[in-house]
Design a protein around this motif. Sequence first.
Motif, PDB file in Angstrom:
ATOM      1  N   ARG A  62      22.264 -39.294 -19.498  1.00  0.00           N
ATOM      2  CA  ARG A  62      22.795 -39.652 -20.824  1.00  0.00           C
ATOM      3  C   ARG A  62      22.591 -38.469 -21.754  1.00  0.00           C
ATOM      4  NH1 ARG A  62      21.809 -45.826 -22.013  1.00  0.00           N
ATOM      5  NH2 ARG A  62      21.175 -46.618 -19.980  1.00  0.00           N
ATOM      6  N   PHE A  63      23.674 -37.751 -22.016  1.00  0.00           N
ATOM      7  CA  PHE A  63      23.589 -36.584 -22.889  1.00  0.00           C
ATOM      8  C   PHE A  63      23.757 -36.991 -24.346  1.00  0.00           C
ATOM      9  CE2 PHE A  63      25.285 -34.511 -18.977  1.00  0.00           C
ATOM     10  CZ  PHE A  63      24.294 -33.555 -18.807  1.00  0.00           C
ATOM     11  N   LEU A  64      22.987 -36.332 -25.179  1.00  0.00           N
ATOM     12  CA  LEU A  64      23.180 -36.374 -26.635  1.00  0.00           C
ATOM     13  C   LEU A  64      23.220 -34.928 -27.099  1.00  0.00           C
ATOM     14  CD1 LEU A  64      22.899 -37.265 -29.656  1.00  0.00           C
ATOM     15  CD2 LEU A  64      20.441 -37.410 -29.249  1.00  0.00           C
ATOM     16  N   ASP A  65      24.273 -34.545 -27.806  1.00  0.00           N
ATOM     17  CA  ASP A  65      24.222 -33.244 -28.476  1.00  0.00           C
ATOM     18  C   ASP A  65      23.460 -33.440 -29.776  1.00  0.00           C
ATOM     19  OD1 ASP A  65      24.479 -30.891 -29.839  1.00  0.00           O
ATOM     20  OD2 ASP A  65      26.594 -30.575 -29.350  1.00  0.00           O
ATOM     21  N   GLY A  66      22.177 -33.141 -29.724  1.00  0.00           N
ATOM     22  CA  GLY A  66      21.297 -33.309 -30.879  1.00  0.00           C
ATOM     23  C   GLY A  66      21.075 -32.000 -31.619  1.00  0.00           C
ATOM     24  N   SER A  67      21.944 -31.022 -31.343  1.00  0.00           N
ATOM     25  CA  SER A  67      21.764 -29.741 -32.031  1.00  0.00           C
ATOM     26  C   SER A  67      22.470 -29.764 -33.377  1.00  0.00           C
ATOM     27  CB  SER A  67      22.220 -28.568 -31.169  1.00  0.00           C
ATOM     28  OG  SER A  67      23.310 -28.900 -30.363  1.00  0.00           O
ATOM     29  N   ASN A  68      22.024 -28.875 -34.264  1.00  0.00           N
ATOM     30  CA  ASN A  68      22.610 -28.813 -35.593  1.00  0.00           C
ATOM     31  C   ASN A  68      24.055 -28.356 -35.524  1.00  0.00           C
ATOM     32  OD1 ASN A  68      19.772 -29.006 -36.077  1.00  0.00           O
ATOM     33  ND2 ASN A  68      20.125 -28.289 -38.168  1.00  0.00           N
ATOM     34  N   ARG A  69      24.346 -27.426 -34.603  1.00  0.00           N
ATOM     35  CA  ARG A  69      25.653 -26.825 -34.584  1.00  0.00           C
ATOM     36  C   ARG A  69      26.266 -26.624 -33.202  1.00  0.00           C
ATOM     37  NH1 ARG A  69      29.962 -25.194 -34.095  1.00  0.00           N
ATOM     38  NH2 ARG A  69      31.027 -23.391 -34.922  1.00  0.00           N
ATOM     39  N   ARG A  70      25.429 -26.385 -32.203  1.00  0.00           N
ATOM     40  CA  ARG A  70      25.957 -25.875 -30.937  1.00  0.00           C
ATOM     41  C   ARG A  70      26.846 -26.880 -30.212  1.00  0.00           C
ATOM     42  NH1 ARG A  70      24.766 -21.475 -28.113  1.00  0.00           N
ATOM     43  NH2 ARG A  70      22.956 -21.059 -29.423  1.00  0.00           N
ATOM     44  N   GLU A  71      27.908 -26.328 -29.621  1.00  0.00           N
ATOM     45  CA  GLU A  71      28.744 -27.070 -28.677  1.00  0.00           C
ATOM     46  C   GLU A  71      28.218 -26.731 -27.289  1.00  0.00           C
ATOM     47  OE1 GLU A  71      32.366 -25.067 -29.624  1.00  0.00           O
ATOM     48  OE2 GLU A  71      32.480 -26.002 -31.597  1.00  0.00           O
TER      49      GLU A  71
ATOM     50  N   PHE B 156      32.776 -30.414 -18.984  1.00  0.00           N
ATOM     51  CA  PHE B 156      32.702 -31.365 -20.089  1.00  0.00           C
ATOM     52  C   PHE B 156      32.119 -30.690 -21.319  1.00  0.00           C
ATOM     53  CE2 PHE B 156      30.250 -34.415 -22.622  1.00  0.00           C
ATOM     54  CZ  PHE B 156      31.298 -35.224 -23.035  1.00  0.00           C
ATOM     55  N   MET B 157      32.796 -30.838 -22.428  1.00  0.00           N
ATOM     56  CA  MET B 157      32.291 -30.264 -23.674  1.00  0.00           C
ATOM     57  C   MET B 157      31.807 -31.376 -24.581  1.00  0.00           C
ATOM     58  SD  MET B 157      34.061 -27.529 -26.030  1.00  0.00           S
ATOM     59  CE  MET B 157      34.201 -27.671 -27.760  1.00  0.00           C
ATOM     60  N   ILE B 158      30.588 -31.200 -25.090  1.00  0.00           N
ATOM     61  CA  ILE B 158      30.027 -32.188 -26.018  1.00  0.00           C
ATOM     62  C   ILE B 158      29.746 -31.474 -27.332  1.00  0.00           C
ATOM     63  CG2 ILE B 158      27.629 -31.918 -25.174  1.00  0.00           C
ATOM     64  CD1 ILE B 158      27.360 -35.017 -25.565  1.00  0.00           C
ATOM     65  N   THR B 159      30.147 -32.099 -28.442  1.00  0.00           N
ATOM     66  CA  THR B 159      29.922 -31.491 -29.761  1.00  0.00           C
ATOM     67  C   THR B 159      28.909 -32.339 -30.525  1.00  0.00           C
ATOM     68  OG1 THR B 159      31.777 -32.644 -30.829  1.00  0.00           O
ATOM     69  CG2 THR B 159      32.281 -30.576 -29.702  1.00  0.00           C
TER      70      THR B 159
ATOM     71  N   PRO C 287      33.177 -31.884 -35.883  1.00  0.00           N
ATOM     72  CA  PRO C 287      32.916 -33.213 -35.298  1.00  0.00           C
ATOM     73  C   PRO C 287      32.769 -34.255 -36.411  1.00  0.00           C
ATOM     74  CG  PRO C 287      31.001 -31.751 -35.028  1.00  0.00           C
ATOM     75  CD  PRO C 287      32.034 -30.973 -35.758  1.00  0.00           C
ATOM     76  N   TYR C 288      33.792 -35.085 -36.556  1.00  0.00           N
ATOM     77  CA  TYR C 288      33.833 -36.086 -37.634  1.00  0.00           C
ATOM     78  C   TYR C 288      33.078 -37.342 -37.213  1.00  0.00           C
ATOM     79  CZ  TYR C 288      35.661 -39.661 -40.709  1.00  0.00           C
ATOM     80  OH  TYR C 288      35.759 -40.710 -41.595  1.00  0.00           O
ATOM     81  N   HIS C 289      32.200 -37.794 -38.068  1.00  0.00           N
ATOM     82  CA  HIS C 289      31.395 -38.983 -37.772  1.00  0.00           C
ATOM     83  C   HIS C 289      31.517 -40.006 -38.888  1.00  0.00           C
ATOM     84  CE1 HIS C 289      28.112 -41.690 -36.977  1.00  0.00           C
ATOM     85  NE2 HIS C 289      27.357 -41.224 -37.954  1.00  0.00           N
TER      86      HIS C 289
ATOM     87  N   THR D 198      31.938 -40.504 -33.261  1.00  0.00           N
ATOM     88  CA  THR D 198      32.041 -39.097 -33.621  1.00  0.00           C
ATOM     89  C   THR D 198      33.191 -38.514 -32.808  1.00  0.00           C
ATOM     90  OG1 THR D 198      29.628 -39.056 -33.880  1.00  0.00           O
ATOM     91  CG2 THR D 198      30.742 -36.921 -33.776  1.00  0.00           C
ATOM     92  N   VAL D 199      34.081 -37.785 -33.464  1.00  0.00           N
ATOM     93  CA  VAL D 199      35.202 -37.179 -32.737  1.00  0.00           C
ATOM     94  C   VAL D 199      35.449 -35.780 -33.287  1.00  0.00           C
ATOM     95  CG1 VAL D 199      36.920 -38.320 -34.244  1.00  0.00           C
ATOM     96  CG2 VAL D 199      37.628 -37.393 -32.039  1.00  0.00           C
ATOM     97  N   SER D 200      35.535 -34.814 -32.403  1.00  0.00           N
ATOM     98  CA  SER D 200      35.794 -33.455 -32.847  1.00  0.00           C
ATOM     99  C   SER D 200      37.282 -33.253 -33.066  1.00  0.00           C
ATOM    100  CB  SER D 200      35.279 -32.445 -31.819  1.00  0.00           C
ATOM    101  OG  SER D 200      34.041 -31.946 -32.276  1.00  0.00           O
ATOM    102  N   VAL D 201      37.598 -32.600 -34.177  1.00  0.00           N
ATOM    103  CA  VAL D 201      38.989 -32.383 -34.553  1.00  0.00           C
ATOM    104  C   VAL D 201      39.276 -30.886 -34.482  1.00  0.00           C
ATOM    105  CG1 VAL D 201      40.731 -32.835 -36.314  1.00  0.00           C
ATOM    106  CG2 VAL D 201      38.747 -34.366 -36.118  1.00  0.00           C
ATOM    107  N   ASN D 202      40.334 -30.536 -33.744  1.00  0.00           N
ATOM    108  CA  ASN D 202      40.730 -29.129 -33.621  1.00  0.00           C
ATOM    109  C   ASN D 202      41.317 -28.626 -34.935  1.00  0.00           C
ATOM    110  OD1 ASN D 202      40.513 -28.453 -30.616  1.00  0.00           O
ATOM    111  ND2 ASN D 202      41.725 -30.335 -30.537  1.00  0.00           N
ATOM    112  N   PRO D 203      41.274 -27.320 -35.172  1.00  0.00           N
ATOM    113  CA  PRO D 203      41.952 -26.761 -36.340  1.00  0.00           C
ATOM    114  C   PRO D 203      43.436 -27.139 -36.312  1.00  0.00           C
ATOM    115  CG  PRO D 203      40.570 -25.100 -35.308  1.00  0.00           C
ATOM    116  CD  PRO D 203      40.573 -26.285 -34.400  1.00  0.00           C
ATOM    117  N   GLY D 204      43.956 -27.501 -37.454  1.00  0.00           N
ATOM    118  CA  GLY D 204      45.368 -27.840 -37.549  1.00  0.00           C
ATOM    119  C   GLY D 204      45.735 -29.190 -36.955  1.00  0.00           C
TER     120      GLY D 204
END
Length: 479
Positions: free
Chosen positions: A237-246, A276-279, A392-394, A420-426
């Motif tokens: 069970r991954f959690l991206d608990g970092s302030n910024r890192r992807e 798999f990328m987690i933000t 990453p919008y939450h 939480t969902v990450s939104v690409n530029p544009g």
Amino acid sequence: PIYNDYFFNESAYDYHDGGYVPLEKYDSPTVPLNIPEILKPDKETDTDVWLTVHAQPGETQIVPGPKTKTWGYNQSLLGKTIVFKSGKTYHVTLKNTLPELTTFHWHGLDVPGPFIDGGCHAPVYPGEAKEITFKVEQPASTTWLHVHPCPLTGWDVWHGLAAMAYVKDEHEACLPIPHNYGVDDIPVVLQDRRFHEDNQWDYDGDYDPDGTAGPTAMLNGTVNPEFDVTTQKLRVRFLDGSNRREWRLHLSDDLVMTQIASDGGLLPEPVQMTKFMITCAERAEFILDFKDYKPGDKVSLYSDDMPILTFNIKEFAKDDTEIPEHLADTSYPDPEPNAHVHQVVMSGTDEEVMLNGKKFGMMRIDDRQELGKSEYWDITNTNDCCGGMLHPYHMHGGSFQIVSRNGEAPYPNELGYKDTVSVNPGETVRIKMKFNYEGVFMYHCHIIEHEDGGMMAQMQVWTKEEPEKKYNLMAMDTL
Ligand code: C2O
Ligand code: CU
Ligand code: CU
């Protein structure tokens, strides 16, 4: 199909940032991955559970040499794992012995706002304890607890105030998937830090308004971790608990990872992938099947090209169970035909970040939605495709379902409940959101320095009985 794609726009990945901090190998021996203990209830009946969550300062041996000054929940760094059973009522004592005010935010828990939700309007002052009561009624999922005093969340999370909080239910308990905590079902909190003189952290020195990062991967508070695999199948069970890192995760030999859950619980169907990328703030559960390995083999988990965790394959019994093709029903009610469509625009980078053209105001209600009604929210990232970043919008207050990305279908592993969902530029991501509890809730970018920097707003979930209910909101300078 087996996907081998990170899906998001490569041009926006964090490694293109001017301030990007690449991961580096920390020169210290490999040590067992910390598996936090499960927090023991103070008392439990058939219907109610009493827990104490204690935010405390401490010191932790993370790397060889002096201990690092850290903060944690019921331990010196990060926290004991909290387990909620869906259907029970929880009485949680929030205790603070830190030298400053703190808040306890239940990221992903479906609870009323703003005081139980634990955002910036719910301070617990040093030396205080306060009890909150709420009923957990949501599907099994991997949620988390973190501190949330605006605008100090970045500093406080960096110092360790984050813990896993699982929700369990009967449906998930009956599925033929691993359930043995710490053995074949393990949490992995992905974070990064920089160790300075005497192994201390220096958040202010490392601060970056686009997100603070460090070169050393720290998983569950462990640097250079290894984990002994004693079962053929392992649930991670991954959690991206970092302030910024992807984190762009993949395994040696491109071993297939089967995703079974995202933020809000089980996916409708498992999804197989090699990348798999987690933000920030997202959760994802995978089942890894080591059937083709034998005792003595090692399998590495990488982020980009850096190994961050070693799996040591030990003797295990053969396990022929198959992951069910259908894991959960995830229907979400459609909005009424002429329902209002909410607009959220995330703009800028660095100090310029804003949400709907404004910086966060603690006393300002930016949007409203009626309790129990499903409505669309269109989340737009106006960053430029070149030089822009993923935001990453939450949303506090529950889970949503992703409807589309720029009008196209969401990614194949985005069909479950998300918060939480990450939104690409544009890009504009359309989500469907229904609130099950009233209150004032925040919504923001979860790059924590962006949220602290004002890329955040708040909304009121109102009821027919009391549409204009006033909550006792705190002003920014009262913190
Ligand atoms: Cu992880 Cu405002 O939350
Ligand atoms: Cu949250
Ligand atoms: Cu952002």
